[in-house]
Design a protein around this motif. Sequence first.
Motif, short mmCIF file in Angstrom:
data_model
loop_
_atom_site.label_atom_id
_atom_site.label_comp_id
_atom_site.label_asym_id
_atom_site.label_seq_id
_atom_site.Cartn_x
_atom_site.Cartn_y
_atom_site.Cartn_z
N ALA A 281 -9.29 11.32 -5.71
CA ALA A 281 -9.02 13.03 -5.79
C ALA A 281 -8.41 13.31 -4.31
N THR A 282 -8.90 12.65 -3.31
CA THR A 282 -8.59 12.89 -2.04
C THR A 282 -7.76 11.84 -1.24
N LEU A 283 -7.36 12.24 -0.16
CA LEU A 283 -6.37 11.23 0.35
C LEU A 283 -6.99 11.01 1.83
N SER A 284 -8.18 10.18 1.80
CA SER A 284 -8.81 10.09 3.12
C SER A 284 -8.25 9.02 3.73
N LYS A 285 -8.50 8.92 5.25
CA LYS A 285 -8.07 7.68 5.96
C LYS A 285 -8.32 6.30 5.36
N GLU A 286 -9.80 6.36 4.69
CA GLU A 286 -10.27 5.11 4.25
C GLU A 286 -9.47 4.73 2.99
N VAL A 287 -9.21 5.68 2.26
CA VAL A 287 -8.45 5.48 1.12
C VAL A 287 -7.09 4.85 1.22
N MET A 288 -6.45 5.59 2.36
CA MET A 288 -5.19 4.81 3.06
C MET A 288 -5.35 3.54 3.33
N ALA A 289 -6.56 3.35 4.04
CA ALA A 289 -6.50 1.97 4.62
C ALA A 289 -6.77 0.65 3.36
N ILE A 290 -7.38 1.25 2.32
CA ILE A 290 -7.42 0.45 1.10
C ILE A 290 -6.07 -0.06 0.73
N THR A 291 -5.34 1.09 0.41
CA THR A 291 -4.13 1.10 -0.18
C THR A 291 -3.10 -0.02 0.58
N LYS A 292 -3.20 0.01 1.84
CA LYS A 292 -2.51 -0.49 2.81
C LYS A 292 -2.95 -2.20 2.73
N LYS A 293 -4.18 -2.32 2.60
CA LYS A 293 -4.60 -3.83 2.69
C LYS A 293 -4.41 -4.44 1.43
#
Length: 583
Positions: A185-197
């Motif tokens: 639901a939200t675009l947190s830094k942590e979510v972005m990190a997961i998507t990158k990894k």
Amino acid sequence: MNSFAETGLADGILDAVKELGFEKPTTIQTKTIPHLLSSDQDLIAFAQTGTGKTAAFGLPAIHLTNIEDRRTQTLVLCPTRELCIQITKDLNSYSKYIKGLNIVAVYGGASIETQIKALNKGAQIVVGTPGRTKDLIKRKKLLPGNVERLVLDEADEMLTMGFKEELDSILAETPRNKQTLLFAATLSKEVMAITKKYMSDPVELFAARINTATENVKHWFYMAQARDRYEVLKRIADINPNVYGIVFCRTRRETKETANKLMQDGYNADALHGDLSQPQRDEVMGRFRKRQLQLLVATDVAARGLDVNDLTHIINYNLPDDAEIYIHRSGRTGRAGKSGTSIAIVHTRETRRIKEIENKFGIVFSKKLVPSGNDICTKQLYTLIDKIEKVQVDDKQIEPFLPAIYQKLEWLSREELIKHFVSAEFNRFLDYYKNARDINVPESQKGGRREKRSWDNRGKTSFSRLYINVGAKNNLTPARLIGMINEGLDSGNAEIGKIEILRKFSFFEIEDNVEAQLIKALKGQDFEGVSLVVEASQERPAFASPPKGKSAKKKDYKKMRDSRWGDRKKRSGSRDSRNRKKW
Ligand code: ADP
Ligand code: MG
């Protein structure tokens, strides 16, 4: 897409969905189902709760399952036991008519033995919480070696709940070539990190909540110094002579003070707050409902009991502490098919909070300039003239008075008479705004997050700067972009400003009154196989690929920064260099 039948899902699934009363796919389902059925590209979907995510991944996962194979083909991870049970129940109801499909839920706080037994029978779909799933993998009771689809449901929640390590460990055990689907639901830094990894070149989708009124709501903010807040409110009220809205304040005291000032200044306003007795509250609400009051100044709690459907404006005198409350407030306008505007008065250090609301709820704010005295006088004057022109004249009632009036005004010419009538009504505004200062925050003091610029100059167009997630790499050219804009707006009339095509993404300027319409029209459209993302340009486009690895990407970022900087300098000088070509 208007029906589930068009998706190509198996008949058994379509029958079950029909029995559940789902008439047509939700936005997120419209976007996700065809993708999952036709491609194994990873997918990131940003969607609020209540957007129908379970069916969005569940229906295709069921459709794609090889029933003959009892090994685990789909693994769904979600943050809580309750959710785990709910998703499993939902998937079972979607697959009611699919014989031989076994779906097993695994979560902590329950007997692991029972879950192991269930897994031993062979489960093509497993729904689990991260801790228990990891445990079962470690015990070799859950074998992830054949997983084709990994779903991370409510990924943001899983990360805030501290499941990062579990996720890392589970992800490492699943096959590399699986398809990963991330819902958040939200675009947190942590979510972005997961998507990158863990994800490679994922498509990104967005969806708004089912049944939100926000579709019809425009979100605007005005930026001024905190000490000018009341002045901004007055100007907002004055530039909207027919305003009918709620002004939200944070405290009872602020509510009382603001309402008192408005009343003293001659507005149809009153306050609604917790210090009033029930009869007093009823009385104020009654007058507001009957439109005897145009502005109701209220606290969130006090306004709760008030149900009015045709508000034109919601004014956030202060931004609420909690972004959810902003959504609640703004949802009070734009109801029953009408459109409405939600306005926030913010000071210079609050741009981050605007951004937070935008990211969390997938809405876009437009920055507006506080109207000048001249703007307001013009608007009021035309409203007055319009009123005079359209007023119902009751000949019978006024006839007896007219001869005396005609006689008294005889010495005035038609032109002078008009001047007198207008001045009688209008002097209040002319006097007040005669020497009105510009209360917009000077350019140099701004937080500088946005590249949006508006110009106050009458007759000239105000532009918004937008980011779009395709660039030269996707064969985007200025001509194609313009075609896309015109098609999206279904007209060739909108003014298009400067266009910058970069490698993987681009920026362009568009007349700001069609900004929201355009964002909505283009969002999720397909361009050369890319699902379009268009949003108000920010310092760093939130959804662009990160500047890591390949030098090409880095170059793009540098170019972007440079061009933005160059742009800024150019704009504070002359605007003649702007590219306003239209194809
Ligand atoms: P999310 O996971 O996004 O919070 P859910 O998948 O739990 O949302 O769905 C929310 C509600 O909407 C559920 O009650 C579900 O049955 C219902 N729902 C899902 N898809 C549709 C649809 N296409 N039409 C009507 N209702 C739907
Ligand atoms: Mg869900």
